[in-house]
Design a protein around this motif. Structure first.
Motif, PDB file in Angstrom:
ATOM      1  N   VAL A 185      64.132  14.958  74.711  1.00  0.00           N
ATOM      2  CA  VAL A 185      65.494  15.035  74.181  1.00  0.00           C
ATOM      3  C   VAL A 185      65.463  15.937  72.954  1.00  0.00           C
ATOM      4  O   VAL A 185      64.498  15.947  72.193  1.00  0.00           O
ATOM      5  N   THR A 186      66.516  16.704  72.781  1.00  0.00           N
ATOM      6  CA  THR A 186      66.513  17.695  71.703  1.00  0.00           C
ATOM      7  C   THR A 186      67.849  17.714  70.981  1.00  0.00           C
ATOM      8  O   THR A 186      68.825  17.105  71.427  1.00  0.00           O
ATOM      9  N   PHE A 187      67.867  18.424  69.857  1.00  0.00           N
ATOM     10  CA  PHE A 187      69.033  18.495  68.990  1.00  0.00           C
ATOM     11  C   PHE A 187      69.775  19.794  69.271  1.00  0.00           C
ATOM     12  O   PHE A 187      69.162  20.852  69.440  1.00  0.00           O
ATOM     13  N   ILE A 207      64.021  19.411  79.363  1.00  0.00           N
ATOM     14  CA  ILE A 207      65.078  18.788  78.573  1.00  0.00           C
ATOM     15  C   ILE A 207      65.876  17.817  79.439  1.00  0.00           C
ATOM     16  O   ILE A 207      66.432  18.201  80.467  1.00  0.00           O
ATOM     17  N   SER A 208      65.907  16.572  79.026  1.00  0.00           N
ATOM     18  CA  SER A 208      66.703  15.574  79.747  1.00  0.00           C
ATOM     19  C   SER A 208      68.045  15.319  79.072  1.00  0.00           C
ATOM     20  O   SER A 208      68.982  14.836  79.707  1.00  0.00           O
ATOM     21  N   LEU A 209      68.154  15.653  77.770  1.00  0.00           N
ATOM     22  CA  LEU A 209      69.402  15.395  77.047  1.00  0.00           C
ATOM     23  C   LEU A 209      69.442  16.235  75.781  1.00  0.00           C
ATOM     24  O   LEU A 209      68.416  16.433  75.129  1.00  0.00           O
ATOM     25  N   VAL A 210      70.639  16.731  75.442  1.00  0.00           N
ATOM     26  CA  VAL A 210      70.875  17.447  74.185  1.00  0.00           C
ATOM     27  C   VAL A 210      71.879  16.639  73.375  1.00  0.00           C
ATOM     28  O   VAL A 210      72.942  16.271  73.881  1.00  0.00           O
ATOM     29  N   ALA A 211      71.549  16.341  72.115  1.00  0.00           N
ATOM     30  CA  ALA A 211      72.425  15.547  71.242  1.00  0.00           C
ATOM     31  C   ALA A 211      72.917  16.399  70.078  1.00  0.00           C
ATOM     32  O   ALA A 211      72.227  17.323  69.642  1.00  0.00           O
TER      33      ALA A 211
END
Length: 290
Positions: A185-187, A207-211
């Motif tokens: 997960v990344t920013f 990448i499974s998720l971007v926050a």
């Protein structure tokens, strides 16, 4: 003129009303009354918002000069205050209030009960020159050179994962350069793709998720959505998180305590600067991940 300036900055009545803390109709009424008295239109009502006319531009310039004079007067009067009493507005990111700043303010209030503390939790940068706050606690490597202050503590960051995630991928995590797919997960503000530290050790990472928020990113890591980078002051104390092996902590932005230079000798501001700096110093190990 304050209403004219607010409308020019906001580009519309509704936004100006929120800024001024009044109703939409109040702003509209004040503007209409001023235009009537001056005998000219100050703003064109366009689909994209309120756009100053030539007369409006002159009014906005005058309003800015008036505002600057009032702010300067306020700063000069406050700078003469030598008593440990009166209002003190402290702004910081919500995370910093949660981790330590609220505790600092509570301890400071016990020592100085005549100082009226106000907590302004904001991730956006408030203006000390405009006296939107008296003291700002900011995470930055480039503080405004026009402000006065000091580094409260340095910081480090590291990669973390949930304990369940660590158990699930134990064999993968123990071997460097394993090509097994590993979720990350990344920013949003870090750029595209898998961070280089993860990619070089785990080439199969994806990448499974971007926050777009640090708390959201931390929640995703705790939920087992992948490994993610967090400031050590967030990751280390959490019992549900462990560090990713084989990747050393790296430097993160410093934490600064800042004020307007004309206010640095105001007793309550000077006292809080010193008090907060000492409080951060006692917990520097938390921020450095030691």
């Amino acid at each position: 003129m304050k209403f004219v300036l607010a409308i020019a900055k906001a580009g519309g009545l509704a936004s100006a009303a929120r800024t001024l803390g009044v109703t939409h109709s109040t702003v509209s009424r004040r503007l209409s009354g001023l235009e009537k008295r001056m005998g000219t239109r100050l703003f064109e009502r366009m689909p994209e918002g309120f756009v100053p006319t030539a007369s409006g531009e002159e009014a906005v310039k005058a309003a800015k000069r008036m505002e600057a004079e009032v702010l300067d007067l306020d700063t000069r009067i406050t700078a003469q205050d030598a008593e440990l009493e009166g209002p003190l507005r402290v702004t910081a990111a919500q995370l910093l209030f949660q981790v330590q700043v609220a505790e600092i303010m509570q301890q400071f209030a016990e020592r100085h009960p005549r100082i009226e503390l106000e907590m302004i939790a904001a991730n956006e940068v408030l203006s000390l020159q405009r006296r939107e706050a008296d003291i700002a606690i900011r995470v930055t490597d480039n503080p405004d050179e026009n402000l006065f202050g000091r580094v409260a503590t340095g910081q480090n960051r590291a990669y973390y994962m949930s304990r369940d995630f660590a158990r699930k991928y134990r064999d993968v995590l123990e071997v460097s350069h394993d090509a097994t797919p590993l979720s990350c997960v990344t920013f949003k503000w870090w750029g595209q793709g898998v961070p280089k530290e993860i990619r070089s050790r785990y080439p199969g990472a994806y990448i499974s998720l971007v926050a777009d928020d640090m708390i959201a990113l931390m929640a995703a890591v705790k939920a087992g959505m992948g490994v993610g980078r967090l400031p050590c002051f967030l990751g280390d104390p959490d019992p549900d998180l462990v560090r990713v092996p084989g990747i050393e902590p790296s430097r993160y932005f410093d934490i600064w305590i800042l004020t307007h230079p004309d206010l640095k000798n105001v007793a309550r501001i000077r006292t809080f600067l010193r008090f907060a700096a000492e409080a951060f110093k006692t917990k520097s190990g938390l921020y450095l991940g030691r």
